[in-house]
Design an enzyme around this catalytic site. Structure first.
Site, short mmCIF file in Angstrom:
data_model
loop_
_atom_site.label_atom_id
_atom_site.label_comp_id
_atom_site.label_asym_id
_atom_site.label_seq_id
_atom_site.Cartn_x
_atom_site.Cartn_y
_atom_site.Cartn_z
N GLY A 1 0.77 -1.09 0.03
CA GLY A 1 0.15 0.03 0.01
C GLY A 1 0.84 1.30 -0.17
O GLY A 1 1.96 1.39 0.38
N GLU A 2 0.49 2.17 -0.58
CA GLU A 2 1.07 3.71 -0.62
C GLU A 2 0.06 4.60 -0.47
O GLU A 2 -1.09 4.61 -0.62
CB GLU A 2 1.75 3.79 -2.06
CG GLU A 2 2.84 2.69 -2.21
CD GLU A 2 3.52 3.29 -3.62
OE1 GLU A 2 4.78 3.58 -3.60
OE2 GLU A 2 2.73 3.04 -4.58
N GLY A 3 0.58 6.03 0.11
CA GLY A 3 -0.03 7.08 0.49
C GLY A 3 0.61 8.16 0.62
O GLY A 3 1.88 8.26 0.35
N GLY B 1 3.25 7.66 3.46
CA GLY B 1 4.17 6.91 3.26
C GLY B 1 3.76 5.44 2.63
O GLY B 1 3.10 5.63 1.71
N SER B 2 4.35 4.62 2.93
CA SER B 2 3.94 3.09 2.17
C SER B 2 3.99 2.12 3.26
O SER B 2 4.82 1.92 4.18
CB SER B 2 4.84 2.95 0.95
OG SER B 2 6.28 2.94 1.40
N VAL B 3 3.64 0.81 2.56
CA VAL B 3 3.87 -0.39 3.33
C VAL B 3 4.30 -1.68 2.20
O VAL B 3 3.79 -1.54 1.18
CB VAL B 3 2.63 -1.04 4.02
CG1 VAL B 3 2.55 -2.41 4.82
CG2 VAL B 3 1.95 0.16 5.00
N LYS C 1 6.78 -0.88 7.32
CA LYS C 1 6.00 0.35 7.03
C LYS C 1 6.89 1.43 7.20
O LYS C 1 7.84 1.58 8.23
CB LYS C 1 5.00 0.43 8.25
CG LYS C 1 4.15 1.54 8.03
CD LYS C 1 2.75 1.65 9.14
CE LYS C 1 1.80 2.96 8.85
NZ LYS C 1 0.90 2.88 9.80
N ASP D 1 -7.99 4.22 17.35
CA ASP D 1 -7.91 4.34 15.82
C ASP D 1 -8.44 3.03 15.05
O ASP D 1 -7.96 2.42 14.09
CB ASP D 1 -6.50 4.67 15.02
CG ASP D 1 -6.61 5.58 13.72
OD1 ASP D 1 -7.63 5.85 13.27
OD2 ASP D 1 -5.72 5.16 13.21
#
Length: 506
Positions: A221-223, A226-228, A243, A342
């Site tokens: 995953g990316e955002g 950051g990313s995983v 992460k 969260d």
């Protein structure tokens, strides 16, 4: 059933605080003190005598009054004395050393450097000192070769003492990663040789170039934050998730807080909590790397949306197992005085065995949060009391769980989509939450119907008044959860069936 989840009322027989009275002997002692018979001086009387006073009448009366009042509070007997707490010993100063011609020069901390250098007399010149070998320190893992100055640099611009000061500041910084050097690389290789990611000791995680020993197998995953990635050590076998958090905050205290948080999270041993292996930083890119357990079944959000694309929906039985696992994970955290804060579909993960675990929790909130959609630092899944800035407890996680399950069951976020934007103000979101009524509707055309006990469970989770909302441990006793515990569900088969059509998936 309602009485089971109602918060317990106060058992105190006296609602008012009892009035405290002094013993007779203390009252008599106080009276004698007020008459001017000061047998013992108060510990505060000497403190309040200012060295700048001119012994005026007002100052004398003020001191006498304070002495009498403090005597009333602290003078239990004429022989009682108050001992001062021992002052802790000071920290040992930083010592930098250099040997030349058999002479060792020692320099203390930065507060004494100027005075020491002004009184320092050696038989070597400044240029001879610069042309000598680089200064060595007794601090491990610190490369101080940068202390050696250029001969062309004017002595007044960046002198030798100021260079030592910068070295001292560097050594006392809050960074957790050692600077890159050949010795450190060899040391890091020795620390990880023959070990897997879950076997590394704390010393190995202190090296920022540990990322050079990691092989990336794919991106999960990316955002923007950051990313995983799916990773493995070059000489290891265990697959883990790495992460990356891109942060511009280089404050050492900020990074120390995150490190303390992760250290605390590493101590958690639960079947319902994602295991954390370690953490390191990259000072050049200001990035934080967190290694954690790999969950091959992906997140709950990805799972239900993938089924939705294929025309399916997660059944009530599977939702029951998800709710049970989340509540058990929250109860485990609650026992250790931790609030997740969260809970949402992105932070509920499944592995290939169908086990359900929680991730991304901590004291720093947004510091280690997921890459999910947030607005001005406030999550759409946040309980009303948190948005209002009121005190909150573990029941705020129960609210978030109810909203999460309602989204998974309905196949969409419960709030009206036309009213939700990423830039919605907190007051507007609060208005929507307070006027929001959960509706779990049956869908006969899709042969979807929900039980009354499931609807009741959602209603209890979404109590707007936090005092009426049960805790995770109490929600485990809800009839719907109790009934779901008795049902057997092959979660491993569910995960495999959910992702069986993915050919190029990670």
């Amino acid at each position: 059933m309602a009485s089971m989840f109602r918060p317990p009322e106060s058992n105190r027989s006296h609602q008012k605080t009892p009035k405290l009275t002094l013993p007779v002997n203390l009252v008599q002692n106080a009276k004698s003190t007020n008459d001017g018979q000061h047998l013992n001086r108060s510990p505060y009387s000497s403190v309040n005598e200012s060295p700048y006073s001119n012994n005026s009448t007002s100052a004398t009366s003020t001191t006498s009054s304070m002495a009498s009042n403090s005597t009333l509070l602290y003078n239990r007997s004429s022989t009682t004395t108050i001992k001062n707490r021992p002052v802790p010993p000071p920290l040992p100063p930083l010592v930098l050393t250099q040997k030349k011609d058999g002479i060792e020069y020692r320099v203390a901390g930065d507060s004494q450097l100027s005075e020491r250098f002004s009184n320092l007399h050696v038989d070597i010149t400044y240029k001879e000192l610069l042309s000598s070998a680089p200064i060595s320190t007794k601090l491990s893992n610190i490369d101080t070769t940068f202390i050696k100055k250029d001969l062309d640099t004017p002595e007044g611009e960046d002198s030798y003492p100021s260079t030592l000061l910068s070295a001292y500041d560097f050594s006392s910084s809050g960074s957790n990663s050692a600077p890159l050097s050949a010795n450190n690389i060899i040391s890091c290789s020795n620390l990880i040789q023959g070990k897997d990611v879950d076997q590394l000791e704390e010393e190995a995680w202190r090296f920022g170039h540990l990322k050079d020993e990691i092989t990336t197998l794919g991106i999960l995953g990316e955002g923007a934050g950051g990313s995983v990635a799916k990773c493995r050590l070059k000489n290891g076998k265990k697959v883990f998730a790495l992460k990356t958090i891109n942060t511009m905050n280089t404050d050492p205290e900020y990074q120390k807080q995150i490190f303390r948080e992760l250290q605390f999270n590493k101590s958690f041993k639960s079947d319902y909590i994602v295991q954390y292996y370690g953490m390191f930083t990259d000072e050049q890119s200001s990035s934080i790397y967190i290694a954690m357990e790999y969950m091959g079944g992906k997140s709950l959000e990805a799972t239900y949306k993938n089924l939705l694309k294929r025309g399916g929906r997660i059944s009530e039985r599977v939702i029951g197992k998800i709710a049970e696992s989340v509540l058990r994970g929250l109860s485990y955290l609650h026992e250790r005085k931790v609030i997740h804060r969260d809970i949402k579909p992105q932070n509920i993960l499944l592995n290939e065995k169908g086990e359900i675990k929680l991730c991304d929790f901590g004291v720093s909130g947004e510091a280690v949060n997921s890459l999910a959609m947030t607005f001005t630092g406030t999550s759409f899944y946040m309980a009303p009391e948190r948005i209002q800035g009121q005190p909150y407890s573990v029941t705020c996680d129960v609210w978030s769980l109810g909203l999460t399950l309602l989204e998974v069951a309905g196949g969409r976020f419960p709030f009206e989509s036309d009213k939700i934007t990423q830039n919605v103000a907190p007051i507007e979101l609060l208005t929507m939450i307070l006027t929001f009524s959960p509706q779990l509707k049956d869908e006969p055309e899709l042969d979807i119907s929900w039980s009354k006990t499931f609807r009741s469970f959602i209603d209890y989770c979404l109590k707007k008044d936090a005092r009426e909302r049960p805790s995770p441990r109490q929600m485990l006793k809800h009839p719907w959860i109790v009934g779901q515990m008795k049902k057997k569900v092959n979660m491993e088969r569910f995960v495999k069936k959910c992702w069986e059509k993915e050919k190029d998936g990670i």
